[in-house]
Design a protein around this motif. Structure first.
Motif, PDB file in Angstrom:
ATOM      1  N   TYR A 123       0.827  -1.210   0.000  1.00 55.81           N
ATOM      2  CA  TYR A 123       0.000   0.000   0.000  1.00 55.81           C
ATOM      3  C   TYR A 123       0.862   1.262   0.000  1.00 55.81           C
ATOM      4  O   TYR A 123       0.590   2.220  -0.731  1.00 55.81           O
ATOM      5  N   TYR A 127       0.451   3.970  -2.970  1.00 55.71           N
ATOM      6  CA  TYR A 127      -0.336   5.154  -2.628  1.00 55.71           C
ATOM      7  C   TYR A 127      -0.175   6.297  -3.626  1.00 55.71           C
ATOM      8  O   TYR A 127      -1.153   6.923  -4.039  1.00 55.71           O
ATOM      9  N   GLN A 131      -3.589   7.930  -5.131  1.00 50.03           N
ATOM     10  CA  GLN A 131      -4.088   9.145  -4.479  1.00 50.03           C
ATOM     11  C   GLN A 131      -4.702  10.042  -5.560  1.00 50.03           C
ATOM     12  O   GLN A 131      -4.218  10.107  -6.675  1.00 50.03           O
ATOM     13  N   GLY A 132      -5.790  10.671  -5.212  1.00 47.65           N
ATOM     14  CA  GLY A 132      -6.452  11.521  -6.193  1.00 47.65           C
ATOM     15  C   GLY A 132      -7.479  10.789  -7.035  1.00 47.65           C
ATOM     16  O   GLY A 132      -8.165  11.396  -7.845  1.00 47.65           O
ATOM     17  N   PHE A 136     -10.699   8.115  -3.037  1.00 43.64           N
ATOM     18  CA  PHE A 136     -10.564   9.089  -1.962  1.00 43.64           C
ATOM     19  C   PHE A 136     -11.634  10.181  -2.028  1.00 43.64           C
ATOM     20  O   PHE A 136     -11.512  11.202  -1.354  1.00 43.64           O
TER      21      PHE A 136
ATOM     22  N   TYR B  66       3.286   8.263   0.410  1.00 42.56           N
ATOM     23  CA  TYR B  66       2.467   7.889   1.574  1.00 42.56           C
ATOM     24  C   TYR B  66       3.137   8.318   2.873  1.00 42.56           C
ATOM     25  O   TYR B  66       2.505   8.871   3.765  1.00 42.56           O
ATOM     26  N   LYS B  69       2.854  12.020   3.493  1.00 41.64           N
ATOM     27  CA  LYS B  69       1.497  12.543   3.666  1.00 41.64           C
ATOM     28  C   LYS B  69       1.341  13.234   5.020  1.00 41.64           C
ATOM     29  O   LYS B  69       2.068  12.933   5.959  1.00 41.64           O
TER      30      LYS B  69
END
Lengths: 184, 188
Positions: A123, A127, A131-132, A136, B66, B69
């Motif tokens: 993960y 990510y 993401q985006g 999400f 990640y 973040k």
């Protein structure tokens, strides 16, 4: 001081998980196939009691509402929950109970933890590319709670006083715990 | 089973653990620490994965999206493993060990390879159990990170705070988990 609290609170939580039988995958699997609801009753009861006390103690100022930390609601919460649910049902372990099951001497828990470290790594590496995406997309504005309890987070049902709503939900949880059959 | 609390006492104890944690520090969560553990190992072999960065909110940044973040807060915890959340999770294992030693439920030698319900369905060979559980672990932690939390953080801590995300997570987990368990292990 923080580290001392981490040790004490962590020991307390691990102790509770072991004592309630959550480190035994048999109990989790039997809960998921609706055969033995002992753990589900304990979970409902635990959430109900702690929620009621949390909101009452926040209302009288004993617990600092700043300690609340409401997680965001987005599509991935449901999708991720479903992916977790599949592994949870087959293995009978979740992240917390697999670690505490190591203390029971359970060797299968060791393999679960190894897989877990790999899953978390996959993960972490993925990510950046997901993401985006729609995963999400926020639901109901993201960090929302049903009852108002903190200025930081928006309430989904602001027309009902927060403490009252939390009490009602808590009582419902306790009733479910009481009414659910032990063995099915 | 011997030493295991009934749902009433067990629920009280479990609820107390979640309540005192939020009263003194913050809500309980576990699954993030699998990422931190990965990061600690990764950081041993890489000079770029975690870097000090005064411009970042946490003071640390990462080349990985990640870990970078939320102002690099994961990167910060990887650089400083002696932090509340990581020590909390390590202490959980000690707590479970204490309970097991002080009259808690015990696992038999056979239970330690696979629970009875598994052995009845798939036999005594532990290898199949180990391999299956390894892949289940991959799914569980991948799912937990996508969801932003696991059974502790989303379901227990989340629903205790009446957080909407806790309910969404529980619906997702049980909607798939219950049919999956019945399919794999049957009802009888």
């Amino acid at each position: 001081m923080t580290i001392l609290l981490a040790i004490l609170l962590g020991i307390f939580f691990g102790f509770a998980l072991q004592r309630v039988g959550a480190t035994n995958p048999q109990n989790i699997i039997n809960m998921m196939r609706l055969k033995d609801l002992h753990l589900m009753k304990a979970i409902f009861f635990g959430i109900g009691v702690s929620s009621i006390l949390l909101f009452l103690l926040m209302a009288v100022g004993v617990i600092d509402a700043g300690h609340l930390s409401v997680k965001s609601s987005y599509v991935g919460v449901i999708v991720g929950g479903a992916i977790l649910g599949l592994g949870f049902a087959v293995a009978g372990y979740c992240p917390g109970t697999s670690l505490t099951a190591l203390a029971d001497g359970r060797k299968d828990a060791l393999f679960f933890v190894g897989g877990g470290l790999l899953g978390a790594l996959i993960y972490t590496l993925m990510y950046g590319s997901i993401q985006g995406t729609w995963l999400f997309n926020k639901i109901a504005g993201g960090k929302v709670m049903l009852a108002t309890g903190s200025d930081k987070f928006q309430a989904l049902l602001p027309m009902i006083p927060g403490t009252l709503l939390a009490l009602i939900i808590g009582v419902i949880f306790m009733l479910i715990a009481w009414k659910l059959p032990d063995k099915a | 089973m011997n030493g295991q609390l009934n749902w009433f006492k067990g629920g009280l104890l479990l609820g107390a653990a979640f309540l005192v944690a939020v009263a003194f520090v913050k809500p309980i969560g576990v699954s993030t620490q699998f990422v931190i553990a990965d990061g600690i190992v990764w950081n041993l072999f890489s000079d770029t994965v975690v870097q000090k960065n005064p411009e970042s909110k946490s003071g640390y940044s990462s080349s990985n999206a990640y870990l970078n973040k939320s102002g690099g807060k994961y990167a910060k915890n990887i650089a400083n493993p002696i932090n509340y959340s990581f020590i909390f999770v390590l202490a959980m294992v000690a707590g479970a060990f204490l309970s097991s030693r002080l009259g808690g439920p015990q696992a038999t030698a056979m239970d330690r390879s696979a629970p009875e319900v598994w052995r009845q369905r798939f036999g005594e060979n532990p290898t199949l159990r180990y391999v299956t559980v390894f892949f289940a672990g991959v799914l569980v932690l991948f799912g937990a990170r996508l969801a932003g939390g696991c059974t502790s953080g989303h379901m227990m801590s989340g629903m205790m705070q009446t957080s909407l995300s806790g309910y969404l997570f529980a619906v997702g987990a049980f909607a798939i988990g219950v049919p999956a368990a019945i399919l794999v292990y049957k009802r009888n």
